[in-house]
Design a protein around this motif. Structure first.
Motif, mmCIF file in Angstrom:
data_model
loop_
_atom_site.group_PDB
_atom_site.id
_atom_site.type_symbol
_atom_site.label_atom_id
_atom_site.label_comp_id
_atom_site.label_asym_id
_atom_site.label_seq_id
_atom_site.Cartn_x
_atom_site.Cartn_y
_atom_site.Cartn_z
ATOM 1 N N TYR A 153 -50.701 50.625 -44.420
ATOM 2 C CA TYR A 153 -50.660 49.467 -43.518
ATOM 3 C C TYR A 153 -50.155 48.224 -44.265
ATOM 4 C CZ TYR A 153 -52.318 45.388 -40.990
ATOM 5 O OH TYR A 153 -52.390 44.158 -40.372
ATOM 6 N N PHE A 154 -50.686 47.974 -45.447
ATOM 7 C CA PHE A 154 -50.248 46.774 -46.169
ATOM 8 C C PHE A 154 -48.783 46.893 -46.613
ATOM 9 C CE2 PHE A 154 -54.925 46.293 -46.730
ATOM 10 C CZ PHE A 154 -55.043 45.113 -46.011
ATOM 11 N N GLU A 155 -48.356 48.097 -46.927
ATOM 12 C CA GLU A 155 -46.939 48.310 -47.230
ATOM 13 C C GLU A 155 -46.071 47.937 -46.020
ATOM 14 O OE1 GLU A 155 -45.870 49.185 -50.187
ATOM 15 O OE2 GLU A 155 -43.749 49.547 -49.759
ATOM 16 N N ASN A 161 -42.324 41.830 -43.105
ATOM 17 C CA ASN A 161 -42.340 40.361 -43.057
ATOM 18 C C ASN A 161 -40.942 39.857 -42.720
ATOM 19 O OD1 ASN A 161 -42.266 37.594 -43.673
ATOM 20 N ND2 ASN A 161 -43.846 37.807 -45.262
ATOM 21 N N PRO A 162 -40.788 39.156 -41.589
ATOM 22 C CA PRO A 162 -39.448 38.744 -41.155
ATOM 23 C C PRO A 162 -38.746 37.841 -42.172
ATOM 24 C CG PRO A 162 -41.099 38.253 -39.455
ATOM 25 C CD PRO A 162 -41.844 38.719 -40.656
ATOM 26 N N SER A 163 -39.515 37.163 -43.020
ATOM 27 C CA SER A 163 -38.876 36.285 -44.008
ATOM 28 C C SER A 163 -38.349 37.073 -45.210
ATOM 29 C CB SER A 163 -39.860 35.220 -44.490
ATOM 30 O OG SER A 163 -40.774 35.779 -45.407
ATOM 31 N N ALA A 164 -38.671 38.360 -45.272
ATOM 32 C CA ALA A 164 -38.236 39.201 -46.403
ATOM 33 C C ALA A 164 -38.571 38.557 -47.747
ATOM 34 C CB ALA A 164 -36.733 39.508 -46.307
ATOM 35 N N SER A 165 -39.711 37.880 -47.777
ATOM 36 C CA SER A 165 -40.112 37.182 -48.998
ATOM 37 C C SER A 165 -40.754 38.108 -50.013
ATOM 38 C CB SER A 165 -41.113 36.072 -48.642
ATOM 39 O OG SER A 165 -42.287 36.643 -48.061
ATOM 40 N N GLY A 166 -41.143 39.285 -49.565
ATOM 41 C CA GLY A 166 -41.916 40.167 -50.432
ATOM 42 C C GLY A 166 -43.401 39.844 -50.409
ATOM 43 N N GLY A 200 -45.571 56.253 -54.923
ATOM 44 C CA GLY A 200 -44.189 56.421 -54.486
ATOM 45 C C GLY A 200 -43.942 55.937 -53.071
ATOM 46 N N ARG A 201 -45.015 55.931 -52.286
ATOM 47 C CA ARG A 201 -44.887 55.490 -50.899
ATOM 48 C C ARG A 201 -45.188 54.001 -50.743
ATOM 49 N NH1 ARG A 201 -48.686 58.875 -47.371
ATOM 50 N NH2 ARG A 201 -49.470 60.063 -49.127
ATOM 51 N N LEU A 202 -45.454 53.329 -51.868
ATOM 52 C CA LEU A 202 -45.881 51.931 -51.797
ATOM 53 C C LEU A 202 -45.017 51.027 -52.688
ATOM 54 C CD1 LEU A 202 -49.719 52.680 -52.199
ATOM 55 C CD2 LEU A 202 -48.511 52.283 -50.043
ATOM 56 N N PRO A 203 -43.693 51.085 -52.513
ATOM 57 C CA PRO A 203 -42.849 50.286 -53.418
ATOM 58 C C PRO A 203 -43.071 48.782 -53.273
ATOM 59 C CG PRO A 203 -41.552 51.210 -51.595
ATOM 60 C CD PRO A 203 -42.900 51.885 -51.555
#
Lengths: 247, 247
Positions: A153-155, A161-166, A200-203
């Motif tokens: 979920y957190f991934e 995030n629409p801002s693609a801020s990370g 591996g599923r949580l980059p």
């Protein structure tokens, strides 16, 4: 609000739930006294935590962490972070973002409570050694099902995030990101095999963890004696028999 | 904010965590659609809850209840109540009181989670019947220790309110009082023996419960079909074998 340093009350020997507050104070560069870690002759020790819980207050705390700012006494991690987030720019300034940060923090709190209950599934006030059979069963469900659900979920939140801020919410770091860092550290400590299997599923979560750790104030904090190590007395405990990742 | 009615998404057959939101909406006299309780041909049913969880949103919900107000989508009971409290005068207007209401709501959330875990102590996703032995042990600790700790705490809060209003925080009813009503109802349903044993020590909570139930909008709500009964599918379940009050 007060010009005095904040006073934080939390059990002096574990990072525990106090750590979510300490990380926010560190990133804010806010002066604070970690009261219970003072020597007892200076008013520290676990007795100082008990004392603040017993104070006569309009709304007393039930449990630590407790943050004191002048006359204001707050408990519950997410409430304390709601306050600190506004004061120190550690939350989005827009109302929706502010609410979403609180929502995410409460979902982190749910995950933290479930991580705790892996070693105390039936009696919070009793020893782990007296509930090991139940703990194995709960930990199998946690490492096999719940951990993947929460972290996935957190991934999704970080990735979407629409801002693609990370970051989790908005275009800047918030207390939610600091808490996600701590959760990743804690789960990696407590369940190294189960966590490794999910990595591996949580980059995005991995990137966030590195990025938070590299922030100058957080990096300085992590290297300081203010940072307490994980141990088998806190929320995130390394009991190899519980790190089973059944699925 | 929107002029449309709120849309609440929660499992249609149980009061559960959705009820804390419903009570606030009822007291606020705020129009809302309880979406999942609509017929499926009108977009209702449990599928509507799944749909809202899967929506692509900047911050999606992980679990219900979910409140939708125009473009704003919020999850987590305490976050939803933070929002509704401000909008409908169901929280103190001063910043400290507002934070204290949130803090108390989170302590209620902790109690609710522990009440839930009495019947699901080791595997949230599995049946009660498959974890009855562990449930008995957890319930003994809950009814014997934890319930008294939490309810005694809320009694202390009600009794110590400097305004002597009989409410939890400040001099007016807040969403915290509505939630305390629901907790008292739920614990009285699930653990009638254990709850009865504590009643004599909880006069303020008893008064609050009666007072909330007698408020005109709440009384009308409780008698309406909008109010769902407790059952053995929700958080508060009446399993006589768990109502043991060991201490």
């Amino acid at each position: 609000m007060s010009d005095e340093p904040y006073r934080l009350y939390y059990w002096p020997s574990i990072p525990g739930r106090g750590e979510f507050v300490r990380l926010a104070l560190a990133e804010a560069d806010a002066p604070y006294v970690d009261v219970a870690r003072l020597p007892e002759r200076e008013g520290g020790g676990a007795a100082s935590v008990i004392e603040v819980l017993r104070r006569e207050l309009s709304v007393p705390p039930l449990a630590p962490p407790v943050l004191v700012d002048g006359p204001l006494v707050l408990a519950q991690v997410a409430t304390i972070l709601l306050y600190l987030g506004d004061r120190h720019g550690l939350a989005p300034a827009d109302p929706a973002g502010r609410l979403h940060a609180n929502q995410l923090q409460l979902t982190i709190a749910d995950l933290v409570a479930e991580a705790h209950d892996t070693h105390h599934p039936v009696a919070m006030g009793e020893y782990y050694e007296d509930q090991m059979a139940e703990a194995r069963r709960r930990a199998a469900h946690f490492t096999g099902v719940r951990m993947a659900k929460f972290l996935g979920y957190f991934e999704r939140v970080l990735d979407g995030n629409p801002s693609a801020s990370g970051f989790a919410v908005g275009d800047r770091l918030s207390y939610v990101d600091l808490s996600l860092f701590q959760v990743a550290e804690g789960l990696g400590y407590a369940f190294p095999r189960a966590f490794e299997r999910l990595r591996g599923r949580l980059p995005r979560l991995g990137e966030l963890r590195d990025r938070v750790a590299a922030r100058p104030r957080i990096a300085a904090y992590l290297e300081s004696p203010r940072r307490l190590p994980f141990s088998e007395g806190g929320i995130f405990r390394r009991y190899p028999e519980l790190d089973i990742a059944a699925i």
